[in-house]
Design a protein around this motif. Structure first.
Motif, PDB file in Angstrom:
ATOM      1  N   LEU A  89       9.648  -2.366  -0.510  1.00  0.00           N
ATOM      2  CA  LEU A  89       9.123  -1.025   0.131  1.00  0.00           C
ATOM      3  C   LEU A  89       9.215  -0.186  -1.133  1.00  0.00           C
ATOM      4  O   LEU A  89       8.917   1.142  -0.859  1.00  0.00           O
ATOM      5  CB  LEU A  89       9.687  -0.590   1.142  1.00  0.00           C
ATOM      6  CG  LEU A  89       9.278  -1.188   2.492  1.00  0.00           C
ATOM      7  CD1 LEU A  89      10.105  -0.542   3.767  1.00  0.00           C
ATOM      8  CD2 LEU A  89       7.926  -1.249   2.646  1.00  0.00           C
ATOM      9  N   ALA A  90       9.542  -0.461  -2.563  1.00  0.00           N
ATOM     10  CA  ALA A  90       9.613   0.411  -3.359  1.00  0.00           C
ATOM     11  C   ALA A  90       8.315   0.788  -3.863  1.00  0.00           C
ATOM     12  O   ALA A  90       7.420   0.216  -3.580  1.00  0.00           O
ATOM     13  CB  ALA A  90      10.515  -0.160  -4.384  1.00  0.00           C
ATOM     14  N   GLU A  91       8.309   2.049  -4.655  1.00  0.00           N
ATOM     15  CA  GLU A  91       7.124   2.450  -5.221  1.00  0.00           C
ATOM     16  C   GLU A  91       6.428   1.489  -6.225  1.00  0.00           C
ATOM     17  O   GLU A  91       7.196   0.790  -6.656  1.00  0.00           O
ATOM     18  CB  GLU A  91       7.287   3.918  -5.881  1.00  0.00           C
ATOM     19  CG  GLU A  91       6.049   4.657  -6.579  1.00  0.00           C
ATOM     20  CD  GLU A  91       5.199   4.828  -5.588  1.00  0.00           C
ATOM     21  OE1 GLU A  91       4.345   4.019  -5.069  1.00  0.00           O
ATOM     22  OE2 GLU A  91       4.862   6.087  -5.142  1.00  0.00           O
ATOM     23  N   ARG A  92       5.138   1.662  -6.558  1.00  0.00           N
ATOM     24  CA  ARG A  92       4.619   0.708  -7.412  1.00  0.00           C
ATOM     25  C   ARG A  92       5.042   1.129  -8.772  1.00  0.00           C
ATOM     26  O   ARG A  92       5.395   2.195  -9.213  1.00  0.00           O
ATOM     27  CB  ARG A  92       3.123   1.015  -7.441  1.00  0.00           C
ATOM     28  CG  ARG A  92       2.413   2.041  -8.018  1.00  0.00           C
ATOM     29  CD  ARG A  92       1.019   1.884  -8.337  1.00  0.00           C
ATOM     30  NE  ARG A  92       0.075   2.270  -7.212  1.00  0.00           N
ATOM     31  CZ  ARG A  92      -0.703   1.369  -6.625  1.00  0.00           C
ATOM     32  NH1 ARG A  92      -0.962   0.246  -7.300  1.00  0.00           N
ATOM     33  NH2 ARG A  92      -1.534   1.907  -5.547  1.00  0.00           N
ATOM     34  N   VAL A 129       0.272  -4.575  -2.056  1.00  0.00           N
ATOM     35  CA  VAL A 129       0.014  -4.981  -0.574  1.00  0.00           C
ATOM     36  C   VAL A 129       0.935  -6.244  -0.248  1.00  0.00           C
ATOM     37  O   VAL A 129       1.405  -6.400   0.704  1.00  0.00           O
ATOM     38  CB  VAL A 129      -1.303  -4.898  -0.443  1.00  0.00           C
ATOM     39  CG1 VAL A 129      -1.737  -5.623   0.883  1.00  0.00           C
ATOM     40  CG2 VAL A 129      -2.146  -3.597  -0.419  1.00  0.00           C
ATOM     41  N   ALA A 130       0.764  -7.264  -1.268  1.00  0.00           N
ATOM     42  CA  ALA A 130       1.602  -8.445  -1.125  1.00  0.00           C
ATOM     43  C   ALA A 130       3.019  -8.223  -0.708  1.00  0.00           C
ATOM     44  O   ALA A 130       3.411  -8.928   0.278  1.00  0.00           O
ATOM     45  CB  ALA A 130       1.239  -9.331  -2.311  1.00  0.00           C
ATOM     46  N   ARG A 131       3.509  -7.494  -1.443  1.00  0.00           N
ATOM     47  CA  ARG A 131       5.212  -7.235  -1.108  1.00  0.00           C
ATOM     48  C   ARG A 131       5.270  -6.404   0.219  1.00  0.00           C
ATOM     49  O   ARG A 131       6.350  -6.693   0.784  1.00  0.00           O
ATOM     50  CB  ARG A 131       5.866  -6.823  -2.468  1.00  0.00           C
ATOM     51  CG  ARG A 131       5.451  -5.518  -2.858  1.00  0.00           C
ATOM     52  CD  ARG A 131       6.183  -5.258  -4.187  1.00  0.00           C
ATOM     53  NE  ARG A 131       5.813  -4.033  -5.033  1.00  0.00           N
ATOM     54  CZ  ARG A 131       6.037  -2.822  -4.642  1.00  0.00           C
ATOM     55  NH1 ARG A 131       6.883  -2.520  -3.519  1.00  0.00           N
ATOM     56  NH2 ARG A 131       5.533  -2.084  -5.474  1.00  0.00           N
ATOM     57  N   ALA A 132       4.507  -5.464   0.377  1.00  0.00           N
ATOM     58  CA  ALA A 132       4.719  -4.495   1.478  1.00  0.00           C
ATOM     59  C   ALA A 132       4.229  -5.486   2.671  1.00  0.00           C
ATOM     60  O   ALA A 132       4.995  -5.267   3.943  1.00  0.00           O
ATOM     61  CB  ALA A 132       3.757  -3.348   1.261  1.00  0.00           C
ATOM     62  N   LEU A 136       6.613  -5.810   6.112  1.00  0.00           N
ATOM     63  CA  LEU A 136       6.296  -5.466   7.264  1.00  0.00           C
ATOM     64  C   LEU A 136       6.392  -6.629   8.463  1.00  0.00           C
ATOM     65  O   LEU A 136       6.826  -6.247   9.312  1.00  0.00           O
ATOM     66  CB  LEU A 136       4.680  -4.709   7.415  1.00  0.00           C
ATOM     67  CG  LEU A 136       4.597  -3.626   6.842  1.00  0.00           C
ATOM     68  CD1 LEU A 136       2.988  -3.414   6.803  1.00  0.00           C
ATOM     69  CD2 LEU A 136       5.328  -2.254   7.186  1.00  0.00           C
ATOM     70  N   ARG A 137       6.076  -7.608   7.886  1.00  0.00           N
ATOM     71  CA  ARG A 137       6.090  -8.848   8.737  1.00  0.00           C
ATOM     72  C   ARG A 137       7.835  -9.187   9.004  1.00  0.00           C
ATOM     73  O   ARG A 137       8.117  -9.623   9.879  1.00  0.00           O
ATOM     74  CB  ARG A 137       5.628 -10.094   8.061  1.00  0.00           C
ATOM     75  CG  ARG A 137       4.008 -10.024   8.118  1.00  0.00           C
ATOM     76  CD  ARG A 137       3.289 -10.973   7.254  1.00  0.00           C
ATOM     77  NE  ARG A 137       2.015 -10.799   7.305  1.00  0.00           N
ATOM     78  CZ  ARG A 137       1.056 -11.403   8.060  1.00  0.00           C
ATOM     79  NH1 ARG A 137       1.486 -12.043   9.041  1.00  0.00           N
ATOM     80  NH2 ARG A 137      -0.352 -11.374   7.822  1.00  0.00           N
ATOM     81  N   HIS A 153       7.176   4.999   0.027  1.00  0.00           N
ATOM     82  CA  HIS A 153       6.402   5.977  -1.330  1.00  0.00           C
ATOM     83  C   HIS A 153       5.037   5.979  -0.793  1.00  0.00           C
ATOM     84  O   HIS A 153       4.297   5.146  -0.429  1.00  0.00           O
ATOM     85  CB  HIS A 153       6.878   5.231  -2.338  1.00  0.00           C
ATOM     86  CG  HIS A 153       8.524   5.163  -2.852  1.00  0.00           C
ATOM     87  ND1 HIS A 153       9.207   5.865  -3.412  1.00  0.00           N
ATOM     88  CD2 HIS A 153       9.039   4.073  -2.257  1.00  0.00           C
ATOM     89  CE1 HIS A 153      10.284   5.762  -3.369  1.00  0.00           C
ATOM     90  NE2 HIS A 153      10.319   4.406  -2.778  1.00  0.00           N
ATOM     91  N   GLY A 154       4.300   7.071  -1.530  1.00  0.00           N
ATOM     92  CA  GLY A 154       2.908   7.283  -1.447  1.00  0.00           C
ATOM     93  C   GLY A 154       2.018   6.179  -1.985  1.00  0.00           C
ATOM     94  O   GLY A 154       0.944   6.100  -1.342  1.00  0.00           O
ATOM     95  N   GLY A 155       2.591   5.651  -2.934  1.00  0.00           N
ATOM     96  CA  GLY A 155       1.480   4.412  -3.680  1.00  0.00           C
ATOM     97  C   GLY A 155       1.505   3.378  -2.708  1.00  0.00           C
ATOM     98  O   GLY A 155       0.413   2.862  -2.634  1.00  0.00           O
ATOM     99  N   VAL A 156       2.806   3.130  -1.947  1.00  0.00           N
ATOM    100  CA  VAL A 156       2.812   2.064  -0.872  1.00  0.00           C
ATOM    101  C   VAL A 156       1.792   2.041   0.103  1.00  0.00           C
ATOM    102  O   VAL A 156       1.120   1.266   0.712  1.00  0.00           O
ATOM    103  CB  VAL A 156       4.114   1.717  -0.519  1.00  0.00           C
ATOM    104  CG1 VAL A 156       4.240   0.611   0.468  1.00  0.00           C
ATOM    105  CG2 VAL A 156       5.068   1.108  -1.824  1.00  0.00           C
ATOM    106  N   ILE A 157       1.908   3.621   0.620  1.00  0.00           N
ATOM    107  CA  ILE A 157       1.046   3.868   1.844  1.00  0.00           C
ATOM    108  C   ILE A 157      -0.369   3.923   1.463  1.00  0.00           C
ATOM    109  O   ILE A 157      -1.126   3.377   2.394  1.00  0.00           O
ATOM    110  CB  ILE A 157       1.673   5.088   2.399  1.00  0.00           C
ATOM    111  CG1 ILE A 157       2.982   4.887   2.806  1.00  0.00           C
ATOM    112  CG2 ILE A 157       0.778   5.608   3.761  1.00  0.00           C
ATOM    113  CD1 ILE A 157       3.836   6.385   3.256  1.00  0.00           C
ATOM    114  N   HIS A 158      -0.534   4.397   0.386  1.00  0.00           N
ATOM    115  CA  HIS A 158      -2.041   4.518  -0.300  1.00  0.00           C
ATOM    116  C   HIS A 158      -2.645   3.087  -0.280  1.00  0.00           C
ATOM    117  O   HIS A 158      -3.691   2.791   0.283  1.00  0.00           O
ATOM    118  CB  HIS A 158      -2.172   4.929  -1.559  1.00  0.00           C
ATOM    119  CG  HIS A 158      -2.054   6.694  -1.369  1.00  0.00           C
ATOM    120  ND1 HIS A 158      -3.373   7.353  -0.590  1.00  0.00           N
ATOM    121  CD2 HIS A 158      -1.511   7.661  -2.006  1.00  0.00           C
ATOM    122  CE1 HIS A 158      -2.895   8.719  -0.820  1.00  0.00           C
ATOM    123  NE2 HIS A 158      -1.986   8.704  -1.662  1.00  0.00           N
TER     124      HIS A 158
END
Length: 213
Positions: A89-92, A129-132, A136-137, A153-158
């Motif tokens: 879940l860390a930032e890009r 997206v692949a790591r997020a 999530l799963r 982080h914002g980059g992950v949510i975006h």
């Protein structure tokens, strides 16, 4: 099958509080600056607002300290502890832009921002997206049918929003703003509109009766 197993896991994925680099508009990426006092105050305010969206069964964060500190403050205020800290879940990774302000980027990489170009080492949406997706799963398997607050982080949510809803127009994601996601056997999906836990940006000083580390 229990009622919990039938329900999707609900995850409120929110951006961390203001960091020292946010305060000076410095591109963070996977660098690890801490929260400002204002960021700590935002997190305390967010915990109060979270009551309207909970109750939450667990709090998880990314491994970067600005997210971990935010999650720790919220968890303490709502009577939980951080269940997990996830590198996924860390930032890009911001590559060569990490540590630079927008003006420094314009100087060193003229035209890149206006043309939506990115430098060497900048992590693509597909990777984020692949790591997020894995995160999530995994959370859905750990907290079956429960409600989780995840500080990321914002980059992950975006990246997750774009993957599900298409490119669209870029919209700023303020500190302690995020999005609900539902996760079940069919995968994950964003639900509803963005949620701003501190819609006015929060106070500029921490609460006087707290000493958040």
């Amino acid at each position: 099958m229990s009622s919990d197993e039938k329900r999707p896991t609900r995850i409120l994925l929110v951006r961390h509080g203001e960091s020292t680099w946010n305060a000076v508009r410095r591109w963070q990426g996977q660098a690890d600056p801490p929260l400002t006092d204002r960021g700590k105050a935002q997190a305390a305010r967010a915990a109060i607002a979270a009551a309207d969206h909970g109750p939450f069964d667990a709090v998880v964060t990314s491994t970067l300290q600005r997210a971990a500190q935010t999650g720790q403050i919220i968890a303490e205020e709502i009577g939980l502890s951080i269940a997990e800290r996830l590198n996924s879940l860390a930032e890009r990774d911001a590559g060569e832009w990490e540590g630079l302000t927008r003006s420094e980027i314009e100087e060193r990489f003229p035209g890149f921002l206006g043309e939506d170009r990115r430098p060497s080492g900048y992590e693509a949406d597909e990777s984020v997206v692949a790591r997020a997706d894995v995160a999530l799963r995994d959370l859905a398997q750990t907290f079956v049918g429960q409600t989780v607050l995840a500080v990321s982080h914002g980059g992950v949510i975006h990246a997750l929003e774009r993957a599900h809803e298409g490119e669209g127009g870029w919209q700023r994601l303020d500190n302690l703003t995020g999005r609900w996601f539902e996760v079940d056997a069919d995968g994950w999906r964003p639900v509803g509109k963005r949620v701003a836990l501190v819609p006015d940006g929060g106070p500029n000083i921490p609460p006087p009766d707290k000493n958040y580390a």
